[in-house]
Enzyme design. Structure first.
Site, PDB file in Angstrom:
ATOM      1  N   MET A 192      -9.109   7.851   0.514  1.00  0.00           N
ATOM      2  CA  MET A 192      -9.883   8.167   1.728  1.00  0.00           C
ATOM      3  C   MET A 192     -10.487   9.559   1.606  1.00  0.00           C
ATOM      4  O   MET A 192      -9.828  10.472   1.087  1.00  0.00           O
ATOM      5  CB  MET A 192      -8.971   8.122   2.944  1.00  0.00           C
ATOM      6  CG  MET A 192      -8.239   6.792   3.102  1.00  0.00           C
ATOM      7  SD  MET A 192      -7.315   6.749   4.629  1.00  0.00           S
ATOM      8  CE  MET A 192      -6.462   5.178   4.456  1.00  0.00           C
ATOM      9  N   MET A 237     -12.205   4.090   0.044  1.00  0.00           N
ATOM     10  CA  MET A 237     -12.816   4.246   1.369  1.00  0.00           C
ATOM     11  C   MET A 237     -13.539   5.581   1.353  1.00  0.00           C
ATOM     12  O   MET A 237     -13.149   6.550   2.022  1.00  0.00           O
ATOM     13  CB  MET A 237     -11.717   4.200   2.448  1.00  0.00           C
ATOM     14  CG  MET A 237     -11.166   2.793   2.652  1.00  0.00           C
ATOM     15  SD  MET A 237      -9.583   2.777   3.494  1.00  0.00           S
ATOM     16  CE  MET A 237      -8.503   3.016   2.088  1.00  0.00           C
ATOM     17  N   ASP A 290      -6.427  -6.756   4.231  1.00  0.00           N
ATOM     18  CA  ASP A 290      -5.897  -5.393   4.275  1.00  0.00           C
ATOM     19  C   ASP A 290      -5.758  -4.914   5.716  1.00  0.00           C
ATOM     20  O   ASP A 290      -6.755  -4.671   6.393  1.00  0.00           O
ATOM     21  CB  ASP A 290      -6.827  -4.457   3.489  1.00  0.00           C
ATOM     22  CG  ASP A 290      -6.189  -3.104   3.235  1.00  0.00           C
ATOM     23  OD1 ASP A 290      -5.056  -2.877   3.696  1.00  0.00           O
ATOM     24  OD2 ASP A 290      -6.844  -2.273   2.576  1.00  0.00           O
ATOM     25  N   SER A 347       0.858  -1.197   0.000  1.00  0.00           N
ATOM     26  CA  SER A 347       0.000   0.000   0.000  1.00  0.00           C
ATOM     27  C   SER A 347       0.880   1.229   0.000  1.00  0.00           C
ATOM     28  O   SER A 347       1.689   1.422   0.918  1.00  0.00           O
ATOM     29  CB  SER A 347      -0.886   0.020   1.240  1.00  0.00           C
ATOM     30  OG  SER A 347      -1.416   1.336   1.380  1.00  0.00           O
ATOM     31  N   HIS A 376      -1.264  -1.356  -4.274  1.00  0.00           N
ATOM     32  CA  HIS A 376      -2.538  -1.027  -3.615  1.00  0.00           C
ATOM     33  C   HIS A 376      -2.594   0.473  -3.327  1.00  0.00           C
ATOM     34  O   HIS A 376      -1.667   1.041  -2.745  1.00  0.00           O
ATOM     35  CB  HIS A 376      -2.620  -1.833  -2.317  1.00  0.00           C
ATOM     36  CG  HIS A 376      -3.904  -1.718  -1.570  1.00  0.00           C
ATOM     37  ND1 HIS A 376      -5.021  -2.464  -1.876  1.00  0.00           N
ATOM     38  CD2 HIS A 376      -4.257  -0.954  -0.508  1.00  0.00           C
ATOM     39  CE1 HIS A 376      -6.001  -2.171  -1.028  1.00  0.00           C
ATOM     40  NE2 HIS A 376      -5.561  -1.250  -0.186  1.00  0.00           N
ATOM     41  N   HIS A 390      -8.504   0.978  -3.708  1.00  0.00           N
ATOM     42  CA  HIS A 390      -9.381   0.718  -2.562  1.00  0.00           C
ATOM     43  C   HIS A 390     -10.069   2.029  -2.183  1.00  0.00           C
ATOM     44  O   HIS A 390      -9.440   2.928  -1.630  1.00  0.00           O
ATOM     45  CB  HIS A 390      -8.507   0.195  -1.403  1.00  0.00           C
ATOM     46  CG  HIS A 390      -9.249  -0.094  -0.144  1.00  0.00           C
ATOM     47  ND1 HIS A 390      -8.597  -0.315   1.043  1.00  0.00           N
ATOM     48  CD2 HIS A 390     -10.584  -0.199   0.129  1.00  0.00           C
ATOM     49  CE1 HIS A 390      -9.490  -0.548   1.993  1.00  0.00           C
ATOM     50  NE2 HIS A 390     -10.702  -0.470   1.472  1.00  0.00           N
ATOM     51  N   MET A 426     -11.076  -6.407   5.825  1.00  0.00           N
ATOM     52  CA  MET A 426     -10.276  -5.425   6.565  1.00  0.00           C
ATOM     53  C   MET A 426      -9.875  -6.047   7.906  1.00  0.00           C
ATOM     54  O   MET A 426     -10.728  -6.413   8.713  1.00  0.00           O
ATOM     55  CB  MET A 426     -11.090  -4.147   6.833  1.00  0.00           C
ATOM     56  CG  MET A 426     -11.444  -3.333   5.606  1.00  0.00           C
ATOM     57  SD  MET A 426     -10.049  -2.821   4.567  1.00  0.00           S
ATOM     58  CE  MET A 426      -8.989  -1.959   5.735  1.00  0.00           C
ATOM     59  N   ASP A 431      -4.805   3.510  -1.673  1.00  0.00           N
ATOM     60  CA  ASP A 431      -5.853   3.784  -0.687  1.00  0.00           C
ATOM     61  C   ASP A 431      -6.430   5.184  -0.867  1.00  0.00           C
ATOM     62  O   ASP A 431      -5.736   6.184  -0.679  1.00  0.00           O
ATOM     63  CB  ASP A 431      -5.270   3.651   0.726  1.00  0.00           C
ATOM     64  CG  ASP A 431      -5.063   2.194   1.122  1.00  0.00           C
ATOM     65  OD1 ASP A 431      -6.011   1.406   0.966  1.00  0.00           O
ATOM     66  OD2 ASP A 431      -3.952   1.849   1.568  1.00  0.00           O
TER      67      ASP A 431
HETATM   68  C1  DX5 Z   1      -6.080   1.071   5.864  1.00  0.00           C
HETATM   69  C2  DX5 Z   1      -5.666   0.855   4.434  1.00  0.00           C
HETATM   70  C3  DX5 Z   1      -4.558  -0.109   4.303  1.00  0.00           C
HETATM   71  C4  DX5 Z   1      -3.293   0.319   4.974  1.00  0.00           C
HETATM   72  C5  DX5 Z   1      -2.590  -0.898   5.454  1.00  0.00           C
HETATM   73  O1  DX5 Z   1      -7.184   1.874   5.899  1.00  0.00           O
HETATM   74  O2  DX5 Z   1      -6.749   0.401   3.657  1.00  0.00           O
HETATM   75  O3  DX5 Z   1      -4.326  -0.453   2.930  1.00  0.00           O
HETATM   76  O4  DX5 Z   1      -2.450   1.063   4.175  1.00  0.00           O
HETATM   77  O5  DX5 Z   1      -1.484  -0.510   6.193  1.00  0.00           O
HETATM   78  P1  DX5 Z   1      -0.670  -1.486   7.132  1.00  0.00           P
HETATM   79  O6  DX5 Z   1      -0.202  -2.609   6.282  1.00  0.00           O
HETATM   80  O7  DX5 Z   1       0.418  -0.624   7.663  1.00  0.00           O
HETATM   81  O8  DX5 Z   1      -1.636  -1.965   8.196  1.00  0.00           O
HETATM   82 ZN    ZN Z   2      -6.411  -0.483   1.606  1.00  0.00          ZN
END
Ligand code: DX5
Ligand code: ZN
Length: 227
Positions: free
Chosen positions: A41, A72, A177, A12, A37, A70, A141, A39
């Site tokens: 947000m 969110m 994840d 990620s 990956h 991904h 998750m 993310d």
């Molecule tokens: C969390 C993200 C993850 C995050 C994982 O909301 O969706 O993809 O980056 O990070 P680690 O591997 O550090 O838990």
């Molecule tokens: Zn993620």
């Protein structure tokens, strides 16, 4: 994108240097990752903000493997086409992000992408029973979404096992994840996961200049999982 259940490591970029995504991506790919990956947000569905489709389009040309986006965000539907246009291979939205996940999965596939559905830790596996014939990936998750570097939630291993049984022979990836390390990776792989997202687990201790550390971190996760 052909389907197979070989275990894949998906770093990620939430844990990468935000000022240098292009080089960070090239470094983790050179060090042997399988997917990248990304993310997204919105500061509303999750209590953190990252970036949007323009950034995804800019980094796309640095990704040779698979761009795994991904989302969110809530609502998500209005933005799917923008992430497809940005070059996403997989787009995952959350079952908790709105009442119409069935329509959302159709929209993602219609946009030419693989469709993923993500489940927060409190959401049961059964919540996606009637989506299984429309998804290409289920994301479990194993932390509460919003931040990297959180502790793995062990109760989710049983959820992975249940999902694996529900999926049967369907060509659906199970992605994990959050909190993936050499300690937790074998547990989720044994339960049936095949895509392991790892942010801090891959990027910690390394940099673009010292990217061998990324390779060592990836190898340590693979070795611990026996893959
Ligand atoms: C969390 C993200 C993850 C995050 C994982 O909301 O969706 O993809 O980056 O990070 P680690 O591997 O550090 O838990
Ligand atoms: Zn993620």
């Amino acid at each position: 994108m052909d389907f197979d259940r070989a275990v894949k490591i998906a770093p990620s970029i939430l844990s990468a240097d935000f000022a240098d995504f292009g080089k960070e991506i090239e470094a983790v790919e050179a060090q042997g990752c399988d997917w990248v990956h990304v993310d997204i947000m919105d500061g509303h569905f999750v209590p953190n903000l990252t970036f949007g489709p323009a950034l995804c389009a800019a980094i796309r040309k640095h990704i040779k493997t698979v761009m795994d986006v991904h989302l969110m965000i809530s609502p998500a539907d209005a933005y799917i086409q923008a992430y497809a246009n940005a070059g996403a291979d997989v787009i995952t939205t959350h079952i908790e992000a709105g009442p119409h996940s069935h329509r959302t999965m159709q929209a993602i596939r219609s946009a030419g992408c693989k469709a993923g559905i993500a489940l927060n830790p409190a959401t049961p596996a059964a919540s996606i029973e009637y989506l299984l014939d429309m998804v290409d990936l289920v994301c479990v998750m194993t932390v509460n979404p919003g931040f990297g570097g959180q502790k793995f939630i062990h109760s989710q291993i049983e959820k992975v096992r249940n999902l694996r049984a529900m999926i049967g022979d369907r060509p659906i990836h199970i992605e994990i994840d959050g909190g993936v390390t050499p300690e937790t990776a074998p547990l989720v792989v044994a339960a049936g996961a095949d895509v392991l997202v790892a942010g801090s687990g891959v990027f910690k201790g390394g940099s673009v200049e010292n990217s061998a550390v990324y390779g060592n971190n990836i190898s340590a996760i693979r070795a611990a999982a026996g893959v």
